[in-house]
Design an enzyme around this catalytic site. Structure first.
Site, PDB file in Angstrom:
ATOM      1  N   ARG A  88      10.291  -0.945   3.603  1.00 20.52           N
ATOM      2  CA  ARG A  88       9.538  -1.719   2.610  1.00 20.52           C
ATOM      3  C   ARG A  88      10.319  -1.856   1.313  1.00 20.52           C
ATOM      4  NH1 ARG A  88       6.038   1.831   5.221  1.00 20.52           N
ATOM      5  NH2 ARG A  88       4.302   0.873   6.378  1.00 20.52           N
ATOM      6  N   ALA A 118      -1.294  -7.415  -1.327  1.00 22.53           N
ATOM      7  CA  ALA A 118      -0.988  -6.968   0.038  1.00 22.53           C
ATOM      8  C   ALA A 118       0.492  -7.083   0.366  1.00 22.53           C
ATOM      9  CB  ALA A 118      -1.801  -7.785   1.043  1.00 22.53           C
ATOM     10  N   PRO A 121       7.162  -4.133  -1.319  1.00 28.35           N
ATOM     11  CA  PRO A 121       6.677  -2.751  -1.347  1.00 28.35           C
ATOM     12  C   PRO A 121       5.413  -2.655  -2.194  1.00 28.35           C
ATOM     13  CG  PRO A 121       8.583  -2.959  -2.751  1.00 28.35           C
ATOM     14  CD  PRO A 121       8.429  -4.276  -2.063  1.00 28.35           C
ATOM     15  N   ASP A 148      -2.876   2.974   6.139  1.00 29.20           N
ATOM     16  CA  ASP A 148      -2.347   4.249   6.627  1.00 29.20           C
ATOM     17  C   ASP A 148      -3.489   5.219   6.923  1.00 29.20           C
ATOM     18  OD1 ASP A 148       0.644   3.694   5.764  1.00 29.20           O
ATOM     19  OD2 ASP A 148      -0.648   3.220   4.058  1.00 29.20           O
ATOM     20  N   THR A 149      -4.515   5.191   6.070  1.00 28.67           N
ATOM     21  CA  THR A 149      -5.696   6.033   6.285  1.00 28.67           C
ATOM     22  C   THR A 149      -6.433   5.609   7.546  1.00 28.67           C
ATOM     23  OG1 THR A 149      -5.937   6.567   3.935  1.00 28.67           O
ATOM     24  CG2 THR A 149      -7.925   6.717   5.295  1.00 28.67           C
ATOM     25  N   ALA A 150      -6.524   4.310   7.782  1.00 26.43           N
ATOM     26  CA  ALA A 150      -7.158   3.813   9.008  1.00 26.43           C
ATOM     27  C   ALA A 150      -6.375   4.267  10.231  1.00 26.43           C
ATOM     28  CB  ALA A 150      -7.248   2.286   8.967  1.00 26.43           C
ATOM     29  N   ARG A 151      -5.054   4.213  10.140  1.00 31.93           N
ATOM     30  CA  ARG A 151      -4.213   4.683  11.247  1.00 31.93           C
ATOM     31  C   ARG A 151      -4.408   6.173  11.488  1.00 31.93           C
ATOM     32  NH1 ARG A 151       0.928   1.196   8.956  1.00 31.93           N
ATOM     33  NH2 ARG A 151       0.582  -0.687  10.210  1.00 31.93           N
ATOM     34  N   HIS A 168     -13.087  12.492   8.006  1.00 28.81           N
ATOM     35  CA  HIS A 168     -12.970  12.292   6.565  1.00 28.81           C
ATOM     36  C   HIS A 168     -11.606  12.829   6.116  1.00 28.81           C
ATOM     37  CE1 HIS A 168     -17.198  11.468   7.016  1.00 28.81           C
ATOM     38  NE2 HIS A 168     -17.375  12.685   7.505  1.00 28.81           N
ATOM     39  N   HIS A 175       2.664   3.740  -0.243  1.00 30.67           N
ATOM     40  CA  HIS A 175       2.515   3.062   1.049  1.00 30.67           C
ATOM     41  C   HIS A 175       3.926   2.889   1.579  1.00 30.67           C
ATOM     42  CE1 HIS A 175       1.285   0.490   4.266  1.00 30.67           C
ATOM     43  NE2 HIS A 175       1.901  -0.576   3.758  1.00 30.67           N
TER      44      HIS A 175
END
Length: 302
Positions: A88, A118, A121, A148-151, A168, A175
């Site tokens: 990135r 979105a 970098p 990244d949190t969803a992943r 949680h 990122h």
């Protein structure tokens, strides 16, 4: 009327757009802007037709920067994509000029809403947007480590066969490759995640989260669907005034950079950073991520 102007009709932008159309979002009007006007017009027409298959009614059109005057959210998804073998960070020089051009046009309008960024970098471009636009810091939101949190939650869910809704845990920091998982704050239901995941498994999950984008780009050329859904969820949290917590990239006045941390968002933007109580090792890892972003920012000329 809840109005979004989307700038950049590439893979990410259009994944966001179709998520708004099909996802029962709170958006009532969507305007597409792209340097290629024919593409924006074609995408708008395609979306209009698709909207007839959705229960959600949304006004869609291709427009220009004058549409920013009464927009509530401007989502910038324009810029060069990350190619195979690129990080990135390699995108900085490619995308700084793009943002200069875009935000210069927005500054000519009366836009006073929220920026949703979105473009990679991510943390650097969020910071660049804040500086070039002179918008209040709380009104400049980068998608941060929401993807990244969803992943992360998906990977834990797959490992433990537990719904992601009951996991949680957050990814914080850049990122990018220096992002971290503060396992000391991660819960499965009401139990510490470390009760279910040993050190080896946690290390593998972190590696997989960090490498997800590289793997997807290697196989299909771009990442789009995940970030599209994350942007849609952020948009709905703003319009629904939900006071939801997301790991967005927002300006941290103590650190003097934009970086991904759990943050409350609502109709006013990013209202409060929920700083985590990190253990000693996590603090060092987070500071290393801060240092990475600061180093990148030091290379740019605004």
């Amino acid at each position: 009327m809840n109005k979004v102007v989307l700038i950049g009709c590439g893979n990410v932008g259009m994944s966001y757009a179709i998520s708004l159309v099909y996802g029962n979002s709170f958006v009532e009007e969507l305007v597409l802007i792209d340097i290629n006007k024919n593409k924006a017009e074609g995408e708008a027409l395609d979306l209009m037709h698709a909207s007839s298959c959705s229960e959600h009614r949304i006004k869609i059109k291709a427009g220009d920067y004058s549409d920013c005057n009464d927009a509530d959210i401007i989502c910038i998804a324009a810029g060069r994509n990350q190619e195979i073998g690129e990080t990135r960070h390699d995108l900085i020089d490619k995308n700084i000029d793009v943002f200069h051009s875009i935000i210069n046009e927005i500054n000519k309008t009366n836009f006073s809403g929220i920026y949703l960024i979105a473009t990679n970098p991510l943390d650097v471009m969020t910071y660049v947007t804040m500086k070039l636009s002179n918008a209040p810091a709380e009104k400049v939101i980068g998608s941060g480590t929401t993807l990244d949190t969803a992943r992360l939650r998906y990977l834990i869910s797959s490992e433990l066969s537990i719904s992601p809704r009951n996991i949680h845990a957050y990814v914080i920091g850049e990122h990018g490759d220096s992002e971290i998982i503060p396992w000391s704050n991660a819960l499965i239901g009401l139990n510490p995640a470390t009760k279910f995941l040993n050190k080896q498994t946690r290390s593998k999950i972190l590696k997989d989260v960090r490498n997800s984008a590289y793997e997807i780009i290697k196989k299909k050329g771009n990442t789009a669907y995940g970030i599209g859904m994350c942007l849609k969820n952020l948009t709905d949290a703003i319009f629904n005034n939900s006071n939801s917590i997301f790991t967005i990239s927002v300006y941290n006045p103590k650190l003097k950079i934009c970086i991904g941390q759990p943050t409350i968002i609502n109709r006013n933007g990013a209202t409060k950073i929920m700083e985590l109580d990190l253990n000693k090792d996590e603090k060092q890892e987070f500071l290393a991520s801060v240092k990475t972003i600061k180093s990148l920012i030091s290379t740019i000329n605004l």
